[in-house]
Design a protein around this motif. Structure first.
Motif, PDB file in Angstrom:
ATOM      1  N   LYS A  85      -8.268  15.434  -6.035  1.00  0.00           N
ATOM      2  CA  LYS A  85      -8.858  15.786  -4.825  1.00  0.00           C
ATOM      3  C   LYS A  85     -10.374  15.706  -4.668  1.00  0.00           C
ATOM      4  CE  LYS A  85      -9.997  20.115  -2.127  1.00  0.00           C
ATOM      5  NZ  LYS A  85      -9.781  21.587  -1.894  1.00  0.00           N
ATOM      6  N   ASP A  86     -11.125  14.855  -3.839  1.00  0.00           N
ATOM      7  CA  ASP A  86     -12.222  14.620  -3.617  1.00  0.00           C
ATOM      8  C   ASP A  86     -12.936  13.505  -4.538  1.00  0.00           C
ATOM      9  OD1 ASP A  86     -11.949  16.776  -1.372  1.00  0.00           O
ATOM     10  OD2 ASP A  86     -12.939  18.241  -2.831  1.00  0.00           O
ATOM     11  N   ARG A  87     -11.693  13.131  -5.406  1.00  0.00           N
ATOM     12  CA  ARG A  87     -12.302  12.270  -6.309  1.00  0.00           C
ATOM     13  C   ARG A  87     -11.577  10.958  -6.229  1.00  0.00           C
ATOM     14  NH1 ARG A  87     -12.663  17.379  -7.736  1.00  0.00           N
ATOM     15  NH2 ARG A  87     -14.081  17.803  -9.363  1.00  0.00           N
ATOM     16  N   LEU A  88     -10.923  10.766  -5.270  1.00  0.00           N
ATOM     17  CA  LEU A  88     -10.374   9.154  -5.195  1.00  0.00           C
ATOM     18  C   LEU A  88     -10.297   8.620  -3.850  1.00  0.00           C
ATOM     19  CD1 LEU A  88      -8.724   6.849  -6.430  1.00  0.00           C
ATOM     20  CD2 LEU A  88      -6.566   8.110  -6.050  1.00  0.00           C
ATOM     21  N   TYR A  89     -10.941   7.642  -3.462  1.00  0.00           N
ATOM     22  CA  TYR A  89     -11.000   7.101  -2.060  1.00  0.00           C
ATOM     23  C   TYR A  89     -10.651   5.541  -2.295  1.00  0.00           C
ATOM     24  CZ  TYR A  89     -13.789  11.228  -1.616  1.00  0.00           C
ATOM     25  OH  TYR A  89     -14.239  12.686  -1.584  1.00  0.00           O
ATOM     26  N   LEU A  90      -9.980   5.042  -1.212  1.00  0.00           N
ATOM     27  CA  LEU A  90      -9.303   3.854  -0.986  1.00  0.00           C
ATOM     28  C   LEU A  90      -9.855   3.168   0.177  1.00  0.00           C
ATOM     29  CD1 LEU A  90      -5.780   4.247  -2.132  1.00  0.00           C
ATOM     30  CD2 LEU A  90      -7.693   3.688  -3.630  1.00  0.00           C
ATOM     31  N   GLY A  91     -10.402   1.923   0.150  1.00  0.00           N
ATOM     32  CA  GLY A  91     -10.681   1.244   1.304  1.00  0.00           C
ATOM     33  C   GLY A  91      -9.817  -0.343   1.384  1.00  0.00           C
ATOM     34  N   TYR A  92      -9.034  -0.165   2.018  1.00  0.00           N
ATOM     35  CA  TYR A  92      -8.001  -1.590   2.137  1.00  0.00           C
ATOM     36  C   TYR A  92      -8.126  -2.346   3.340  1.00  0.00           C
ATOM     37  CZ  TYR A  92      -3.691  -4.051   2.570  1.00  0.00           C
ATOM     38  OH  TYR A  92      -2.770  -5.113   2.881  1.00  0.00           O
ATOM     39  N   SER A  93      -8.691  -3.579   2.769  1.00  0.00           N
ATOM     40  CA  SER A  93      -9.078  -4.616   3.999  1.00  0.00           C
ATOM     41  C   SER A  93      -7.801  -5.798   3.703  1.00  0.00           C
ATOM     42  CB  SER A  93     -10.266  -5.431   3.565  1.00  0.00           C
ATOM     43  OG  SER A  93     -11.315  -4.321   3.573  1.00  0.00           O
ATOM     44  N   PRO A  94      -6.588  -5.623   4.679  1.00  0.00           N
ATOM     45  CA  PRO A  94      -5.634  -6.724   4.718  1.00  0.00           C
ATOM     46  C   PRO A  94      -6.105  -8.192   4.746  1.00  0.00           C
ATOM     47  CG  PRO A  94      -5.682  -5.199   6.526  1.00  0.00           C
ATOM     48  CD  PRO A  94      -6.745  -4.557   5.601  1.00  0.00           C
ATOM     49  N   ALA A  95      -7.097  -8.355   5.560  1.00  0.00           N
ATOM     50  CA  ALA A  95      -7.398  -9.690   5.899  1.00  0.00           C
ATOM     51  C   ALA A  95      -8.145 -10.253   4.758  1.00  0.00           C
ATOM     52  CB  ALA A  95      -8.532  -9.790   7.062  1.00  0.00           C
TER      53      ALA A  95
ATOM     54  N   PRO B  16      -7.489  -3.898  10.884  1.00  0.00           N
ATOM     55  CA  PRO B  16      -8.441  -3.076  10.781  1.00  0.00           C
ATOM     56  C   PRO B  16      -8.580  -2.647   9.203  1.00  0.00           C
ATOM     57  CG  PRO B  16      -6.621  -1.876  11.497  1.00  0.00           C
ATOM     58  CD  PRO B  16      -6.239  -3.271  11.510  1.00  0.00           C
ATOM     59  N   ARG B  17      -9.712  -2.186   8.811  1.00  0.00           N
ATOM     60  CA  ARG B  17      -9.592  -1.640   7.457  1.00  0.00           C
ATOM     61  C   ARG B  17      -9.254  -0.174   7.315  1.00  0.00           C
ATOM     62  NH1 ARG B  17     -14.361   0.708   4.356  1.00  0.00           N
ATOM     63  NH2 ARG B  17     -14.291   0.262   2.204  1.00  0.00           N
ATOM     64  N   ALA B  18      -8.466   0.241   6.426  1.00  0.00           N
ATOM     65  CA  ALA B  18      -7.868   1.635   6.211  1.00  0.00           C
ATOM     66  C   ALA B  18      -8.762   2.128   5.293  1.00  0.00           C
ATOM     67  CB  ALA B  18      -6.373   1.728   5.816  1.00  0.00           C
ATOM     68  N   VAL B  19      -9.229   3.438   5.594  1.00  0.00           N
ATOM     69  CA  VAL B  19     -10.057   4.459   4.680  1.00  0.00           C
ATOM     70  C   VAL B  19      -9.084   5.470   4.356  1.00  0.00           C
ATOM     71  CG1 VAL B  19     -12.046   5.808   4.423  1.00  0.00           C
ATOM     72  CG2 VAL B  19     -12.092   3.620   5.461  1.00  0.00           C
ATOM     73  N   ILE B  20      -8.743   5.750   2.966  1.00  0.00           N
ATOM     74  CA  ILE B  20      -7.822   6.899   2.565  1.00  0.00           C
ATOM     75  C   ILE B  20      -8.568   7.684   1.333  1.00  0.00           C
ATOM     76  CG2 ILE B  20      -5.604   7.501   1.469  1.00  0.00           C
ATOM     77  CD1 ILE B  20      -5.326   4.096   2.438  1.00  0.00           C
ATOM     78  N   ALA B  21      -8.430   9.053   1.879  1.00  0.00           N
ATOM     79  CA  ALA B  21      -9.176  10.042   0.961  1.00  0.00           C
ATOM     80  C   ALA B  21      -7.978  11.003   0.472  1.00  0.00           C
ATOM     81  CB  ALA B  21     -10.136  10.702   1.542  1.00  0.00           C
ATOM     82  N   VAL B  22      -8.054  11.199  -0.759  1.00  0.00           N
ATOM     83  CA  VAL B  22      -7.299  12.263  -1.371  1.00  0.00           C
ATOM     84  C   VAL B  22      -7.714  13.704  -1.243  1.00  0.00           C
ATOM     85  CG1 VAL B  22      -5.953  13.090  -3.271  1.00  0.00           C
ATOM     86  CG2 VAL B  22      -6.407  10.624  -2.956  1.00  0.00           C
TER      87      VAL B  22
ATOM     88  N   LEU C 250       0.959  -1.010  -0.063  1.00  0.00           N
ATOM     89  CA  LEU C 250       0.152  -0.138  -0.012  1.00  0.00           C
ATOM     90  C   LEU C 250       0.754   1.130   0.027  1.00  0.00           C
ATOM     91  CD1 LEU C 250      -2.793   1.320   0.224  1.00  0.00           C
ATOM     92  CD2 LEU C 250      -2.653   0.979   2.771  1.00  0.00           C
ATOM     93  N   ASP C 251       2.045   1.246   0.683  1.00  0.00           N
ATOM     94  CA  ASP C 251       2.713   2.454   0.680  1.00  0.00           C
ATOM     95  C   ASP C 251       3.439   2.669  -0.391  1.00  0.00           C
ATOM     96  OD1 ASP C 251       4.608   4.087   2.702  1.00  0.00           O
ATOM     97  OD2 ASP C 251       5.970   3.268   1.292  1.00  0.00           O
ATOM     98  N   ALA C 252       3.790   1.795  -1.432  1.00  0.00           N
ATOM     99  CA  ALA C 252       3.969   2.319  -2.792  1.00  0.00           C
ATOM    100  C   ALA C 252       2.919   2.776  -3.644  1.00  0.00           C
ATOM    101  CB  ALA C 252       4.428   0.904  -3.513  1.00  0.00           C
ATOM    102  N   LEU C 253       1.746   2.328  -3.443  1.00  0.00           N
ATOM    103  CA  LEU C 253       0.507   3.081  -4.134  1.00  0.00           C
ATOM    104  C   LEU C 253       0.396   4.508  -3.708  1.00  0.00           C
ATOM    105  CD1 LEU C 253      -1.801   2.885  -6.043  1.00  0.00           C
ATOM    106  CD2 LEU C 253      -2.995   1.797  -4.044  1.00  0.00           C
ATOM    107  N   LEU C 254       0.557   4.789  -2.435  1.00  0.00           N
ATOM    108  CA  LEU C 254       0.413   5.901  -1.591  1.00  0.00           C
ATOM    109  C   LEU C 254       1.404   7.003  -2.347  1.00  0.00           C
ATOM    110  CD1 LEU C 254      -1.037   5.100   1.756  1.00  0.00           C
ATOM    111  CD2 LEU C 254      -2.518   5.449  -0.026  1.00  0.00           C
ATOM    112  N   ALA C 255       2.638   6.337  -2.342  1.00  0.00           N
ATOM    113  CA  ALA C 255       3.572   7.294  -2.803  1.00  0.00           C
ATOM    114  C   ALA C 255       3.378   7.634  -4.348  1.00  0.00           C
ATOM    115  CB  ALA C 255       4.948   6.479  -2.802  1.00  0.00           C
ATOM    116  N   ARG C 256       2.759   6.906  -5.375  1.00  0.00           N
ATOM    117  CA  ARG C 256       2.545   7.061  -6.503  1.00  0.00           C
ATOM    118  C   ARG C 256       1.584   8.144  -6.503  1.00  0.00           C
ATOM    119  NH1 ARG C 256       2.181   2.676 -11.035  1.00  0.00           N
ATOM    120  NH2 ARG C 256       4.471   2.463 -10.361  1.00  0.00           N
ATOM    121  N   ILE C 257       0.317   8.002  -5.596  1.00  0.00           N
ATOM    122  CA  ILE C 257      -0.648   9.133  -5.679  1.00  0.00           C
ATOM    123  C   ILE C 257      -0.102  10.292  -5.116  1.00  0.00           C
ATOM    124  CG2 ILE C 257      -2.945   9.607  -4.296  1.00  0.00           C
ATOM    125  CD1 ILE C 257      -3.176   6.815  -4.275  1.00  0.00           C
ATOM    126  N   ALA C 258       0.625  10.395  -3.998  1.00  0.00           N
ATOM    127  CA  ALA C 258       1.235  11.725  -3.560  1.00  0.00           C
ATOM    128  C   ALA C 258       2.103  12.124  -4.342  1.00  0.00           C
ATOM    129  CB  ALA C 258       2.108  11.075  -2.189  1.00  0.00           C
ATOM    130  N   GLY C 259       2.555  11.670  -5.307  1.00  0.00           N
ATOM    131  CA  GLY C 259       3.401  12.291  -6.379  1.00  0.00           C
ATOM    132  C   GLY C 259       2.797  13.197  -7.287  1.00  0.00           C
TER     133      GLY C 259
END
Length: 647
Positions: free
Chosen positions: A104-114, A85-91, A42-51
């Motif tokens: 902004k306001d257009r991309l949301y992620l819900g990550y369920s590791p289990a 836990p489930r992680a919820v991420i909003a840009v 997930l960290d790699a995906l978030l790094a790409r988005i943050a870029g």
């Protein structure tokens, strides 16, 4: 047993169009630069988005929700809710430059590791709507697979066709001190996510979903509201909407002029009176806050045994996203606050980065300047002079002058306070840094002269190049060279791009308008007549390959019958809710009230048919015993894991 075959499609209910072909913002970022799979971990995906964001990772907001209301809330098992836990991420960050996608306001992620699952809500600029996508096998050692989600299933909760979030105070999230303490007790780092925070983080996510909720509203006004048999009138209407939204963003204050005063908006007024006679409906993106540990103080012991967590994971009807949510409000055409609300919604398609780039380009263009004399009260405070300056009712400035430095505390232009203003000293006075404040007529503050007895504010009429670029874009639309103002989704790149290019600034590439594709049917099936109502009413949600919701309609007839029998206690409880008024329901009925399969359920006899068939699978004494159990204590709805391979 002999029976007469009944032939029908597995998906009889109108699910609407499924995912538009390619081009969601998530795909653009996650699969950009030649990538073939979604980045993991997930960290790699978030790094790409943050870029893609001007503020990098500060433009991401993250909360952990161990016991939530998503379909994946049972994935970790009741005993491991806080460990996985489930992680919820909003840009929430602005684009890094005008060429970058507006996430902004257009991309949301819900990550369920289990579950090894990534749920994505991502805007599709070409189709002008949010898409629901799934990344399967999102875990170490696997190859992530991106696919469209079941839109009909998603819209049962996302009734606003956009992201949803709970109301304050977000007690299910890691902002709750009790939840945070239980998460910390696991000793896990949760993929390195910044989960220790206050309520400011879920508040930012809530604010993002509020803004996102207005994007479908803006698209509806843009396409339906400005539609006209005369293409030129439709183009003029959309051009007027965009111009006013753009000027409001440049000014940084709302546009409050009545819609009735703008001749170009005649098509919009006609549609508003005819199509939205009761007012333009605004959907509700909020679900009630759910306090799992309402009676527990932050430091008190909390029961987290599997039985307790099992009951906490059960969502009562008032808190269930599946519960029908009526429109939050209706915007009346003649209401004084409707113009400001409408142009705020349309303005969400123009990023702050776009506005700064446009203002910087206009700053270099010549324009007529007018000077307003200021009447200033100067109050010495040691080495500092406090200034209180006015120019009639049009300008009010409060500032502190310390030698060559000026700090503006408040600036009011034409009766409205401007966003914060920073200035720098020049040989000719003080000039704004960054985006300049503007009067109601759009003229930009270019300079403040504060020499005692000669105080003045200079404004520049620099909008002529922007007007010319808008005229050219409208001409291209009338000539068929551009679809920016056509009967197509409002696309930021196709509107802002030509303006920036005309002003010599880097611009985003245009986006082609695309229509969503219709979901392909899975083929004809012959089923016993007794099972037909289940496929009519339940196939939309219960024929998939996911663990949740259970796919009890997957498999051959014998498998489906066995699975329906196992699920009968819970299905009967859900069906019984249709007999109760909404306020007296223990659980939300099934099919979900907002879903198409719920239409005419009782009138056509399917409700009785479903209940009769299921009741016949239970012994009379079992029915009596089951009626006394809480829903969470009913036998689980078990599905044959091999049923996904059968049809």
């Amino acid at each position: 047993m002999a029976w007469t075959p009944v032939f029908f499609l597995l998906l009889l209910v109108p699910l609407g169009a499924q995912a538009a072909p390619g081009g969601t913002l998530f795909e653009q970022v996650a699969l950009g630069a030649g990538a073939t799979t979604v980045p993991f971990p997930l960290d790699a995906l978030l790094a790409r988005i943050a870029g893609q964001l001007a503020t990098g990772r500060d433009g991401l907001r993250v909360v952990l929700i161990p016991i939530g209301r998503s379909l994946q809330r049972h994935a970790a098992g009741d005993a491991h809710a806080f460990a996985l836990p489930r992680a919820v991420i909003a840009v929430t960050g602005e684009p890094s430059d005008a060429r970058a996608p507006l996430l902004k306001d257009r991309l949301y992620l819900g990550y369920s590791p289990a579950a090894g699952l990534l749920e994505v809500i991502s805007y599709h600029p070409g189709s002008g709507r949010f898409e629901f996508q799934i990344v399967d096998d999102y875990r170490a050692g696997a190859t992530p697979r991106l696919r469209p989600g079941n839109r009909g299933l998603c819209l049962a909760c996302h009734q606003n066709h956009a992201p949803i979030f709970s109301r304050p105070g977000w007690d299910e999230t890691s902002a709750n001190p009790v939840i945070a303490r239980l998460l910390a007790r696991t000793g896990r780092d949760f993929d390195g996510l910044p989960w220790r925070h206050g309520v400011d983080v879920p508040q930012a996510i809530d604010a993002a979903t509020e803004r996102a909720n207005l994007l479908p509203v803006a698209q509806r006004v843009w396409r339906q509201g400005c539609a006209d048999a005369d293409p030129s009138a439709a183009i003029a209407c959309r051009r007027a909407l965009f111009q006013r939204a753009l000027l409001a963003r440049l000014r940084g204050v709302p546009d409050t002029e009545a819609l009735a005063r703008d001749p170009a908006l005649a098509p919009l007024r006609r549609h508003w009176r005819h199509d939205w006679a009761e007012g333009l409906p605004i959907p509700d993106p909020d679900i009630p806050d759910r306090r799992l540990f309402a009676a527990d103080s932050p430091g008190a012991p909390v029961a987290t045994d599997p039985a307790t967590l099992h009951h906490l994971a059960d969502v009562a009807a008032p808190f269930d996203p599946l519960a029908l949510r009526p429109p939050r409000e209706h915007w009346a055409l003649s209401a004084p606050d409707t113009p400001a609300r409408l142009f705020h919604a349309l303005g969400q398609f123009i990023s702050a980065t776009d506005v700064r780039s446009l203002d910087a380009a206009l700053r270099t263009r010549p324009g007529a300047t007018d000077r307003q004399r200021l009447s200033c009260q100067r109050t010495p405070r040691g080495a500092r002079i406090n200034l209180d300056c006015r120019a009639g009712a049009r300008l009010h400035l409060q500032a502190r002058l310390s030698g060559p430095r000026l700090a503006i505390d408040r600036l009011v232009l034409d009766g409205r306070a401007t966003p914060p203003v920073t200035v720098q000293a020049t040989d000719a006075g003080f000039a704004p840094i960054g985006q300049r404040p503007r009067r109601a007529d759009g003229h930009a503050l270019s300079r403040l002269r504060l020499d005692a007895g000669a105080e003045a504010a200079e404004f520049t009429d620099d909008l002529a190049p922007l007007e010319a670029a808008l005229d050219a874009l409208a001409d291209d639309a009338r000539a068929g060279r551009s679809d920016a103002f056509a009967d197509a989704p409002l696309r930021r790149a196709n509107l802002i791009g030509p303006l920036l290019s005309a002003l010599g600034r880097p611009a985003p590439a245009p986006v082609a308008a695309t229509e969503p594709v219709t979901r392909a049917h899975t083929g004809h099936r012959a089923r016993p007549p007794a099972l037909a109502p289940f496929y009519r009413r339940c196939a939309m949600c219960h024929t998939g390959s996911e663990a949740f919701p259970p796919a009890f309609l997957r498999g051959d007839d014998a498998t489906v019958t066995r699975q329906l029998t196992a699920c009968a206690p819970r299905m009967l409880r859900r069906l019984a809710m249709w007999q109760r008024p909404a306020g007296a329901r223990e659980k939300v009925p099934m099919p979900p009230p907002a879903a198409p399969p719920a239409q005419d359920l009782r009138a056509c006899g399917d409700l009785d048919a479903l209940r009769t068939w299921l009741n016949a699978r239970l012994a009379p004494d079992a029915r009596t015993a089951l009626d006394r159990l809480a829903y969470a204590d009913l036998p689980a709805c078990t599905v044959d894991p091999e049923s996904s391979h059968g049809r």
